[in-house]
Design a protein around this motif. Structure first.
Motif, PDB file in Angstrom:
ATOM      1  N   GLN A   1      26.381 -10.749  41.936  1.00 41.52           N
ATOM      2  CA  GLN A   1      26.662 -10.631  40.505  1.00 41.52           C
ATOM      3  C   GLN A   1      25.531 -11.209  39.663  1.00 41.52           C
ATOM      4  OE1 GLN A   1      30.547 -12.405  40.162  1.00 41.52           O
ATOM      5  NE2 GLN A   1      31.575 -10.503  40.756  1.00 41.52           N
ATOM      6  N   ALA A   2      24.899 -12.270  40.154  1.00 39.30           N
ATOM      7  CA  ALA A   2      23.782 -12.869  39.421  1.00 39.30           C
ATOM      8  C   ALA A   2      22.615 -11.889  39.326  1.00 39.30           C
ATOM      9  CB  ALA A   2      23.337 -14.161  40.098  1.00 39.30           C
ATOM     10  N   TYR A   3      22.323 -11.192  40.421  1.00 38.77           N
ATOM     11  CA  TYR A   3      21.222 -10.214  40.421  1.00 38.77           C
ATOM     12  C   TYR A   3      21.544  -9.060  39.477  1.00 38.77           C
ATOM     13  CZ  TYR A   3      17.852  -6.754  41.949  1.00 38.77           C
ATOM     14  OH  TYR A   3      16.855  -5.811  41.977  1.00 38.77           O
ATOM     15  N   ILE A   4      22.779  -8.599  39.509  1.00 41.53           N
ATOM     16  CA  ILE A   4      23.198  -7.517  38.624  1.00 41.53           C
ATOM     17  C   ILE A   4      22.996  -7.923  37.169  1.00 41.53           C
ATOM     18  CG2 ILE A   4      25.192  -6.161  37.828  1.00 41.53           C
ATOM     19  CD1 ILE A   4      26.193  -6.300  40.786  1.00 41.53           C
ATOM     20  N   ALA A   5      23.394  -9.137  36.829  1.00 44.08           N
ATOM     21  CA  ALA A   5      23.244  -9.628  35.453  1.00 44.08           C
ATOM     22  C   ALA A   5      21.769  -9.704  35.053  1.00 44.08           C
ATOM     23  CB  ALA A   5      23.903 -10.997  35.313  1.00 44.08           C
ATOM     24  N   THR A   6      20.917 -10.139  35.965  1.00 48.17           N
ATOM     25  CA  THR A   6      19.484 -10.244  35.677  1.00 48.17           C
ATOM     26  C   THR A   6      18.882  -8.869  35.404  1.00 48.17           C
ATOM     27  OG1 THR A   6      19.288 -12.211  37.044  1.00 48.17           O
ATOM     28  CG2 THR A   6      17.259 -11.008  36.596  1.00 48.17           C
ATOM     29  N   VAL A   7      19.239  -7.896  36.221  1.00 43.43           N
ATOM     30  CA  VAL A   7      18.716  -6.539  36.032  1.00 43.43           C
ATOM     31  C   VAL A   7      19.192  -5.977  34.694  1.00 43.43           C
ATOM     32  CG1 VAL A   7      18.796  -4.157  36.899  1.00 43.43           C
ATOM     33  CG2 VAL A   7      18.468  -6.057  38.489  1.00 43.43           C
ATOM     34  N   LYS A   8      20.452  -6.186  34.387  1.00 44.00           N
ATOM     35  CA  LYS A   8      20.988  -5.685  33.121  1.00 44.00           C
ATOM     36  C   LYS A   8      20.286  -6.320  31.921  1.00 44.00           C
ATOM     37  CE  LYS A   8      25.569  -4.119  34.480  1.00 44.00           C
ATOM     38  NZ  LYS A   8      27.016  -4.265  34.257  1.00 44.00           N
ATOM     39  N   GLU A   9      19.918  -7.581  32.028  1.00 41.63           N
ATOM     40  CA  GLU A   9      19.183  -8.251  30.947  1.00 41.63           C
ATOM     41  C   GLU A   9      17.836  -7.576  30.700  1.00 41.63           C
ATOM     42  OE1 GLU A   9      18.652 -12.441  31.564  1.00 41.63           O
ATOM     43  OE2 GLU A   9      20.788 -12.742  31.913  1.00 41.63           O
ATOM     44  N   ASN A  10      17.208  -7.123  31.768  1.00 40.31           N
ATOM     45  CA  ASN A  10      15.883  -6.516  31.652  1.00 40.31           C
ATOM     46  C   ASN A  10      15.904  -5.077  31.157  1.00 40.31           C
ATOM     47  OD1 ASN A  10      14.554  -8.817  32.605  1.00 40.31           O
ATOM     48  ND2 ASN A  10      14.817  -8.183  34.725  1.00 40.31           N
ATOM     49  N   PHE A  11      17.045  -4.414  31.256  1.00 40.90           N
ATOM     50  CA  PHE A  11      17.104  -2.986  30.948  1.00 40.90           C
ATOM     51  C   PHE A  11      18.236  -2.639  29.991  1.00 40.90           C
ATOM     52  CE2 PHE A  11      15.023  -3.276  35.118  1.00 40.90           C
ATOM     53  CZ  PHE A  11      13.814  -2.683  34.796  1.00 40.90           C
TER      54      PHE A  11
END
Length: 113
Positions: free
Chosen positions: A19-29
């Motif tokens: 979930q942390a990785y998903i949140a990071t990717v969403k922040e970038n895009f």
């Protein structure tokens, strides 16, 4: 760490991520989750557009999402093909109009396939 299965909003490929990785990717895009291939393609296009101050990641994301929508029949093949073309350009491979490839430094084309 809880693993979640998530679909790329561009090409619909599914990946299992934290979930942390998903949140990071969403922040970038802009709140959209992109698979590794699509995120690299968007970053590459955004990097190419740095010459223009008005070109942003949002522009590259929109262009890439539009491209993926045109190839929904088998997005993984088309995304992988796009990445292959990008890597060829970066490595010095020139692609001729007829689709054949020739490398700098005299290497044979058959080594690429």
């Amino acid at each position: 760490m809880e693993i979640e299965s998530v679909n790329c909003e561009c090409c619909s490929l599914r990946e299992d991520c934290t979930q942390a990785y998903i949140a990071t990717v969403k922040e970038n895009f802009d709140g959209k989750w992109l698979c590794g291939l699509c995120s690299e393609a968007v970053r590459y296009e955004a990097g190419r557009g740095r010459r223009s101050k008005e070109f942003k990641v949002e522009d590259a994301l929109g262009a890439h999402m539009s491209l993926c929508r045109n190839f929904r029949s088998n997005p993984a093949v088309h995304v992988a093909d796009g990445m292959k073309q990008m890597l060829r350009r970066r490595s010095g491979v020139a692609v001729a109009v007829d689709g054949s490839a020739a490398m700098r430094f005299g290497r044979s084309v058959s080594a690429l396939r």
